[in-house]
Design a protein around this motif. Structure first.
Motif, PDB file in Angstrom:
ATOM      1  N   ILE A 107      30.505 -46.517 -19.343  1.00  0.00           N
ATOM      2  CA  ILE A 107      31.077 -46.783 -20.661  1.00  0.00           C
ATOM      3  C   ILE A 107      29.919 -47.127 -21.600  1.00  0.00           C
ATOM      4  CG2 ILE A 107      32.629 -48.217 -22.034  1.00  0.00           C
ATOM      5  CD1 ILE A 107      34.203 -48.741 -19.442  1.00  0.00           C
ATOM      6  N   ILE A 108      29.801 -46.345 -22.659  1.00  0.00           N
ATOM      7  CA  ILE A 108      28.809 -46.618 -23.697  1.00  0.00           C
ATOM      8  C   ILE A 108      29.426 -47.655 -24.624  1.00  0.00           C
ATOM      9  CG2 ILE A 108      27.561 -45.650 -25.653  1.00  0.00           C
ATOM     10  CD1 ILE A 108      27.599 -42.943 -24.180  1.00  0.00           C
ATOM     11  N   VAL A 109      28.718 -48.744 -24.878  1.00  0.00           N
ATOM     12  CA  VAL A 109      29.250 -49.826 -25.706  1.00  0.00           C
ATOM     13  C   VAL A 109      28.273 -50.139 -26.829  1.00  0.00           C
ATOM     14  CG1 VAL A 109      30.031 -52.236 -25.754  1.00  0.00           C
ATOM     15  CG2 VAL A 109      30.448 -50.823 -23.724  1.00  0.00           C
ATOM     16  N   SER A 110      28.819 -50.318 -28.005  1.00  0.00           N
ATOM     17  CA  SER A 110      28.023 -50.817 -29.128  1.00  0.00           C
ATOM     18  C   SER A 110      28.906 -51.677 -30.016  1.00  0.00           C
ATOM     19  CB  SER A 110      27.405 -49.672 -29.935  1.00  0.00           C
ATOM     20  OG  SER A 110      28.405 -48.845 -30.483  1.00  0.00           O
ATOM     21  N   LYS A 111      28.237 -52.542 -30.759  1.00  0.00           N
ATOM     22  CA  LYS A 111      28.891 -53.356 -31.778  1.00  0.00           C
ATOM     23  C   LYS A 111      28.108 -53.178 -33.060  1.00  0.00           C
ATOM     24  CE  LYS A 111      30.432 -56.860 -28.496  1.00  0.00           C
ATOM     25  NZ  LYS A 111      30.419 -58.289 -28.148  1.00  0.00           N
ATOM     26  N   THR A 112      28.825 -53.256 -34.184  1.00  0.00           N
ATOM     27  CA  THR A 112      28.165 -53.149 -35.479  1.00  0.00           C
ATOM     28  C   THR A 112      28.654 -54.252 -36.407  1.00  0.00           C
ATOM     29  OG1 THR A 112      29.817 -51.743 -36.568  1.00  0.00           O
ATOM     30  CG2 THR A 112      28.104 -50.616 -35.283  1.00  0.00           C
ATOM     31  N   HIS A 126      25.856 -51.270 -39.125  1.00  0.00           N
ATOM     32  CA  HIS A 126      24.536 -51.441 -38.516  1.00  0.00           C
ATOM     33  C   HIS A 126      24.707 -52.015 -37.107  1.00  0.00           C
ATOM     34  CE1 HIS A 126      23.456 -51.189 -42.781  1.00  0.00           C
ATOM     35  NE2 HIS A 126      22.359 -50.606 -42.303  1.00  0.00           N
ATOM     36  N   ILE A 127      24.008 -51.438 -36.165  1.00  0.00           N
ATOM     37  CA  ILE A 127      24.152 -51.802 -34.759  1.00  0.00           C
ATOM     38  C   ILE A 127      23.644 -53.223 -34.512  1.00  0.00           C
ATOM     39  CG2 ILE A 127      23.470 -51.214 -32.392  1.00  0.00           C
ATOM     40  CD1 ILE A 127      23.145 -48.274 -33.458  1.00  0.00           C
ATOM     41  N   THR A 128      24.512 -54.034 -33.904  1.00  0.00           N
ATOM     42  CA  THR A 128      24.139 -55.407 -33.538  1.00  0.00           C
ATOM     43  C   THR A 128      24.036 -55.575 -32.028  1.00  0.00           C
ATOM     44  OG1 THR A 128      26.461 -56.117 -33.564  1.00  0.00           O
ATOM     45  CG2 THR A 128      25.192 -56.387 -35.616  1.00  0.00           C
ATOM     46  N   TYR A 129      24.596 -54.619 -31.286  1.00  0.00           N
ATOM     47  CA  TYR A 129      24.538 -54.660 -29.822  1.00  0.00           C
ATOM     48  C   TYR A 129      24.626 -53.234 -29.297  1.00  0.00           C
ATOM     49  CZ  TYR A 129      25.956 -55.081 -24.976  1.00  0.00           C
ATOM     50  OH  TYR A 129      26.028 -54.948 -23.614  1.00  0.00           O
ATOM     51  N   ALA A 130      23.811 -52.934 -28.295  1.00  0.00           N
ATOM     52  CA  ALA A 130      23.861 -51.645 -27.611  1.00  0.00           C
ATOM     53  C   ALA A 130      23.668 -51.910 -26.124  1.00  0.00           C
ATOM     54  CB  ALA A 130      22.768 -50.721 -28.134  1.00  0.00           C
ATOM     55  N   ASN A 131      24.634 -51.469 -25.297  1.00  0.00           N
ATOM     56  CA  ASN A 131      24.459 -51.703 -23.867  1.00  0.00           C
ATOM     57  C   ASN A 131      23.420 -50.734 -23.292  1.00  0.00           C
ATOM     58  OD1 ASN A 131      25.965 -49.306 -23.551  1.00  0.00           O
ATOM     59  ND2 ASN A 131      27.336 -50.168 -22.024  1.00  0.00           N
ATOM     60  N   ASP A 132      23.034 -50.981 -22.053  1.00  0.00           N
ATOM     61  CA  ASP A 132      21.982 -50.183 -21.411  1.00  0.00           C
ATOM     62  C   ASP A 132      22.352 -48.703 -21.336  1.00  0.00           C
ATOM     63  OD1 ASP A 132      20.523 -52.504 -21.050  1.00  0.00           O
ATOM     64  OD2 ASP A 132      21.049 -52.718 -18.936  1.00  0.00           O
ATOM     65  N   GLU A 161      14.887 -49.821 -31.347  1.00  0.00           N
ATOM     66  CA  GLU A 161      15.034 -48.758 -32.347  1.00  0.00           C
ATOM     67  C   GLU A 161      16.487 -48.625 -32.813  1.00  0.00           C
ATOM     68  OE1 GLU A 161      11.912 -45.330 -31.356  1.00  0.00           O
ATOM     69  OE2 GLU A 161      13.265 -45.798 -29.674  1.00  0.00           O
ATOM     70  N   LEU A 162      17.411 -49.185 -32.059  1.00  0.00           N
ATOM     71  CA  LEU A 162      18.834 -49.109 -32.408  1.00  0.00           C
ATOM     72  C   LEU A 162      19.320 -50.345 -33.151  1.00  0.00           C
ATOM     73  CD1 LEU A 162      20.171 -47.629 -29.047  1.00  0.00           C
ATOM     74  CD2 LEU A 162      20.075 -46.449 -31.255  1.00  0.00           C
ATOM     75  N   ILE A 163      18.929 -51.529 -32.690  1.00  0.00           N
ATOM     76  CA  ILE A 163      19.427 -52.768 -33.284  1.00  0.00           C
ATOM     77  C   ILE A 163      18.992 -52.843 -34.755  1.00  0.00           C
ATOM     78  CG2 ILE A 163      19.423 -55.298 -33.141  1.00  0.00           C
ATOM     79  CD1 ILE A 163      20.854 -53.828 -30.779  1.00  0.00           C
ATOM     80  N   GLY A 164      19.999 -53.068 -35.609  1.00  0.00           N
ATOM     81  CA  GLY A 164      19.750 -53.157 -37.044  1.00  0.00           C
ATOM     82  C   GLY A 164      19.832 -51.830 -37.776  1.00  0.00           C
TER      83      GLY A 164
END
Length: 175
Positions: free
Chosen positions: A21-26, A31-37, A49-52
């Motif tokens: 499961i690909i997970v992200s929060k914005t 704007h990305i505040t969380y990206a799982n592995d 490179e993703l956060i922010g």
């Protein structure tokens, strides 16, 4: 990598496992505040490179804008949405997902951000989604004015869904 320097699509699909499961929060602006592995690995970006960065950093240029308008209109109103999305990895490979996007609320019920879980979509569903998205994207490209293109693809999608007698959310679950 900004949208202006985004990789050219390679046409190569980047796989990830059915159980992943690909997970992200914005934040409220996307704007990305969380990206799982798994998100980090599949997207090909390093976490820093993703956060922010805007979530659009992984937007595939052939995705119809109408789907993102529908997505934002839905989650900004406080509702969830399941949507098929084609993403672009850092190297130009793509990966299709079935995304479940939800607003995140604080204790007072105010939307404070968004959360997305993305899974491998069913191949038979993609066989129906991809041609529709190609038509919607073509309708957008026929117009030099981006607003006119979005209006054209919105009208096309609305017409298709009206003929089917269902919303996009309902259509997703018929696939």
């Amino acid at each position: 990598m900004s949208a202006a320097t985004r990789a050219t699509p390679t046409g190569i699909e980047r796989p990830f496992a059915l159980e992943e499961i690909i997970v992200s929060k914005t934040d409220l602006k996307g704007h990305i505040t969380y990206a799982n592995d798994i998100f980090v690995r599949v997207s090909g970006y390093d976490e820093h490179e993703l956060i922010g960065k805007p979530h659009a950093v992984i937007r595939h240029p052939e995705m119809p804008r109408v789907i993102f308008k529908l997505l934002w209109d839905t989650v900004e109103s406080g509702r969830e949405l399941f949507a098929y999305v084609n993403n672009l990895a850092r190297n130009g490979d793509h990966y299709w997902v079935l995304a479940h996007i939800t607003p995140s609320f604080d204790a007072t019920g105010r939307i404070v951000g968004y959360h997305s879980n993305r899974r491998v979509p069913d191949a038979s569903a993609l066989a129906k989604v991809a041609p529709l998205y190609d038509k919607l994207h073509a309708a957008e490209r026929r117009h030099t004015d981006r607003k006119d293109g979005l209006a054209a693809s919105t009208a096309m999608l609305d017409g298709i869904l009206a003929t089917a007698g269902m919303s996009y959310a309902e259509w997703v679950w018929t696939l």
